[in-house]
Motif scaffolding. Structure first.
Motif, PDB file in Angstrom:
ATOM      1  N   LEU A  75       0.846  -1.195   0.000  1.00 26.68           N
ATOM      2  CA  LEU A  75       0.000   0.000   0.000  1.00 26.68           C
ATOM      3  C   LEU A  75       0.878   1.240   0.000  1.00 26.68           C
ATOM      4  O   LEU A  75       1.714   1.422   0.887  1.00 26.68           O
ATOM      5  CB  LEU A  75      -0.914  -0.007   1.229  1.00 26.68           C
ATOM      6  CG  LEU A  75      -1.879   1.158   1.403  1.00 26.68           C
ATOM      7  CD1 LEU A  75      -2.837   1.250   0.226  1.00 26.68           C
ATOM      8  CD2 LEU A  75      -2.658   1.012   2.701  1.00 26.68           C
ATOM      9  N   TYR A  76       0.690   2.103  -1.019  1.00 32.75           N
ATOM     10  CA  TYR A  76       1.488   3.322  -1.119  1.00 32.75           C
ATOM     11  C   TYR A  76       0.584   4.465  -1.558  1.00 32.75           C
ATOM     12  O   TYR A  76      -0.165   4.337  -2.524  1.00 32.75           O
ATOM     13  CB  TYR A  76       2.616   3.146  -2.143  1.00 32.75           C
ATOM     14  CG  TYR A  76       3.462   4.387  -2.330  1.00 32.75           C
ATOM     15  CD1 TYR A  76       4.547   4.644  -1.511  1.00 32.75           C
ATOM     16  CD2 TYR A  76       3.160   5.315  -3.334  1.00 32.75           C
ATOM     17  CE1 TYR A  76       5.322   5.781  -1.667  1.00 32.75           C
ATOM     18  CE2 TYR A  76       3.929   6.456  -3.507  1.00 32.75           C
ATOM     19  CZ  TYR A  76       5.007   6.683  -2.671  1.00 32.75           C
ATOM     20  OH  TYR A  76       5.763   7.814  -2.828  1.00 32.75           O
ATOM     21  N   GLY A  77       0.659   5.562  -0.847  1.00 32.69           N
ATOM     22  CA  GLY A  77      -0.147   6.711  -1.242  1.00 32.69           C
ATOM     23  C   GLY A  77      -0.063   7.837  -0.250  1.00 32.69           C
ATOM     24  O   GLY A  77       0.563   7.722   0.808  1.00 32.69           O
ATOM     25  N   GLU A  78      -0.723   8.935  -0.605  1.00 33.18           N
ATOM     26  CA  GLU A  78      -0.798  10.067   0.291  1.00 33.18           C
ATOM     27  C   GLU A  78      -1.783   9.777   1.412  1.00 33.18           C
ATOM     28  O   GLU A  78      -2.511   8.774   1.392  1.00 33.18           O
ATOM     29  CB  GLU A  78      -1.198  11.324  -0.482  1.00 33.18           C
ATOM     30  CG  GLU A  78      -0.169  11.764  -1.503  1.00 33.18           C
ATOM     31  CD  GLU A  78       1.191  12.030  -0.879  1.00 33.18           C
ATOM     32  OE1 GLU A  78       1.226  12.657   0.199  1.00 33.18           O
ATOM     33  OE2 GLU A  78       2.206  11.590  -1.431  1.00 33.18           O
ATOM     34  N   VAL A  79      -1.845  10.676   2.384  1.00 32.71           N
ATOM     35  CA  VAL A  79      -2.667  10.462   3.573  1.00 32.71           C
ATOM     36  C   VAL A  79      -4.124  10.237   3.199  1.00 32.71           C
ATOM     37  O   VAL A  79      -4.803   9.363   3.736  1.00 32.71           O
ATOM     38  CB  VAL A  79      -2.530  11.658   4.533  1.00 32.71           C
ATOM     39  CG1 VAL A  79      -3.468  11.494   5.715  1.00 32.71           C
ATOM     40  CG2 VAL A  79      -1.100  11.794   5.014  1.00 32.71           C
ATOM     41  N   GLY A  80      -4.611  11.029   2.241  1.00 32.84           N
ATOM     42  CA  GLY A  80      -6.018  10.894   1.833  1.00 32.84           C
ATOM     43  C   GLY A  80      -6.343   9.514   1.319  1.00 32.84           C
ATOM     44  O   GLY A  80      -7.382   8.932   1.649  1.00 32.84           O
TER      45      GLY A  80
END
Length: 631
Positions: A75-80
């Protein structure tokens, strides 16, 4: 992430990324690395954007996870995007899946408020952070009254502690007690530990401060200080200074924003723990340090890992389809083939640890015998002027008891992960302290013989007993053992060794004796002293037995010799940590034999038969013996 996948043998992986440029770049780079290492992508999913209200179709991607054959998800992504996944997990509970996430996960980890949460047992990878000096003390002593202008601090205080500071007007909310502090928060809220995101902000603030400082210095050199203060810099004007910023923060970590100079990558591997319900902890279970792509170092403590519910196998739960190979390749020494014999898995390191049941039992025995020895020594010191303590040389009794303490405690060197220091200290300490103990027994035996020889007419060796000549046995015998140990260390000292073939799937770490000849010389010399002590004590066994410990010395040496004669064949018939346990048990058993056989009868008289521990009792016993003989 690649090192973690390879460590556990996970080769069938699903990837979730945020729907933006960062996510695309991450997916491209990760797929390229996975292709090099023969790791397959089951599917890649772009996460929906963050919304105030979600439609059912926005979170149905979680439903596809439950039927996926991949059990490992990245899982990789910005906070949102992470919050979106966390919200979706509330409606689509998935078990038996391992999630590998990035550092920002600590922002939403506190949302894990029910028992079987989908992300329990996952991994979070974050740049290594160090504890900020003084932060805990600052938080423990801070309260809103000290910072009245900080509205957010008062709101935080009210939200977490559910009370208002003294002097505030918050309606029906109660006033906090004087000792209220941020360190006394519910178990699932930990403000005293710096989170990953907080550490990023901490370094960012310092980086901007350094950049402003450098720009101010540059402007001061070009014009007067008053002129420099009038020109407030625009944000983009700090970019050249930020790119060159490199400093050491108060936590002692080197921070560099220059990508060409950041040659060292260091990450903490944390395990997401949500049992009991709502605990929401990130527990460090390993770390990764790399100076270059060819210098990777991953360290994982698998015993501390909490695995997800339904995840019953650590390795090979996320593997793709394989086909029969035309040729077989032998696995490296540090790996072993799986049941299907289609891939190699890393072997686990094993040794006699402190947490092992056998290790714990030996530690408890060593500590109990040490405490018992100390108690006997204290008892003898307290009754030092009584006949039974003074008989057979009181100083030698003290010496023997003091030497038995390190005899018991030296066994702790054999337990735990071996290193260069403990491997050397194990055998040297064992050889020296046992030499002192056995030579003391020999000295006591000689003292007994001399004491009864001077009572016979015509003997002129009283000076041997008075001068304490028998005490010279201890330093002489110990010096010979020291010479043997010095030769051992100078020629072929003990060292750390591994056995990768003894037990399937395990690498056994042991201490190699180095020179077996030197080891058996030390052991043989010790056995010779014990045999000599036994022989002398056996010859003195028929001397008058009042306050005479010759029989006890004989029996103690018999037990001692029996233990080590039994040790040799058993030691050579075992391997690995069992062999270490056998040596530890022999040390404890022989030391306990000396303690029990020599001092147990004396303690019995001191504690339970005090009337016999006096000259008056001795005379009564002598008269009774004579009357029995005459009758």
């Amino acid at each position: 992430m690649m090192s973690l996948l390879l460590h556990f043998g996970w080769t069938w992986v699903a990837i979730f990324i945020s729907d933006d440029m960062k996510g695309e770049l991450f997916l491209r780079d990760l797929k390229a690395e996975m292709l090099k290492k023969s790791i397959c992508v089951a599917f890649a999913e772009k996460l929906p954007a963050t919304k105030t209200m979600y439609k059912p179709s926005d979170i149905t991607f979680m439903a596809r996870i439950r039927v996926s054959s991949a059990n490992v998800h990245i899982l990789y992504g910005e906070v949102g995007s992470l919050i979106t996944v966390d919200i979706a997990a509330e409606f689509y509970l998935t078990t038996g899946k391992v999630w590998i996430m990035t550092a920002k996960w600590d922002i939403v980890v506190y949302e894990m408020n029910h028992m079987l949460h989908s992300f329990h047992g996952g991994f979070s990878l974050s740049p290594h952070n160090a504890e900020v000096p003084g932060l805990r003390q600052f938080l423990a002593t801070s309260n809103p009254s000290r910072y009245p202008e900080d509205f957010y601090f008062s709101k935080l205080w009210l939200s977490f502690l559910e009370c208002s500071p003294p002097g505030s007007f918050c309606g029906k909310i109660g006033v906090c007690s004087p000792n209220t502090s941020l360190q006394f928060l519910p178990g699932n809220i930990d403000l005293m530990t710096v989170s990953d995101s907080s550490y990023f902000i901490y370094n960012a603030v310092h980086a901007v401060a350094h950049a402003l400082h450098q720009r101010l210095l540059e402007e001061t050199e070009m014009c007067s200080p008053e002129c420099a203060q009038l020109h407030r810099p625009l944000p983009w004007q700090l970019h050249p200074f930020l790119k060159k910023t490199e400093f050491t923060n108060s936590a002692g970590s080197l921070i560099s924003l220059d990508e060409e100079r950041r040659h060292l990558a260091q990450y903490d591997i944390k395990n997401t723990v949500n049992f009991p319900a709502g605990l929401g902890l990130l527990v460090k279970v390993g770390e990764f340090v790399s100076g270059s792509p060819h210098d990777e170092g991953l360290v994982i403590n698998e015993e501390r890992i909490e695995w997800p519910v339904g995840f019953t196998e650590v390795r090979l739960l996320s593997t793709g389809d394989t086909t029969d190979a035309d040729q077989c390749t032998r696995c490296p020494t540090h790996e072993y083939p799986n049941r299907g014999r289609d891939r190699c898995l890393p072997k686990t390191v094993d040794f006699l640890s402190f947490t092992d049941p056998l290790g714990m039992a030996l530690i408890c025995a060593a500590l109990c015998f040490s405490a018992l020895t100390a108690a006997v020594l204290g008892l003898f010191v307290r009754h030092r002027d009584t006949p039974i303590v003074k008989a057979n040389n009181r100083a030698l009794s003290y010496t023997l008891l003091i030497s038995l303490l390190p005899c018991f405690l030296c066994t702790l060197l054999f337990i735990g992960r071996p290193n260069a220091a403990t491997c050397v200290l194990q055998q040297i300490t064992f050889g020296l302290v046992f030499t002192v103990a056995v030579s003391t027994v020999l000295a006591k035996t000689i003292t007994v013989i001399l004491a009864f020889m001077i009572t016979k007419p015509g003997r002129s060796i009283r000076w041997l007993l008075v001068s304490g000549a028998s005490n010279l046995v201890i330093p002489i015998c110990s010096l010979i053992q020291i010479i043997l140990c010095a030769v051992w260390l100078g020629t072929s000292p003990p060292f750390i060794d591994t056995d990768a073939h003894l037990e399937h799937g395990h690498i056994i770490i042991v201490c190699n004796k180095g020179s077996l000849a030197a080891f058996y010389c030390v052991l043989g010399y010790l056995g010779s002293l014990a045999l000599l002590s036994f022989t002398v004590a056996f010859l003195a066994r028929n001397l008058p037995d009042t306050f005479n410990e010759a029989k006890f010395l004989t029996f103690s040496m018999l037990v001692f010799c029996s233990v080590w004669v039994t040790f040799l064949p058993v030691y050579h018939s075992t391997k690995g940590k069992v062999m270490v346990a056998v040596e530890v048990f022999s040390i404890l058993a022989s030391s306990a034999g000396l303690l029990g056989c020599i001092f147990a009868p004396k303690c019995y008289i001191i504690l339970l038969r005090p009337e016999r521990n006096s000259l008056h009792g001795f005379r009564d016993k002598t008269r009774a013996s004579k009357r029995n003989l005459s009758s």
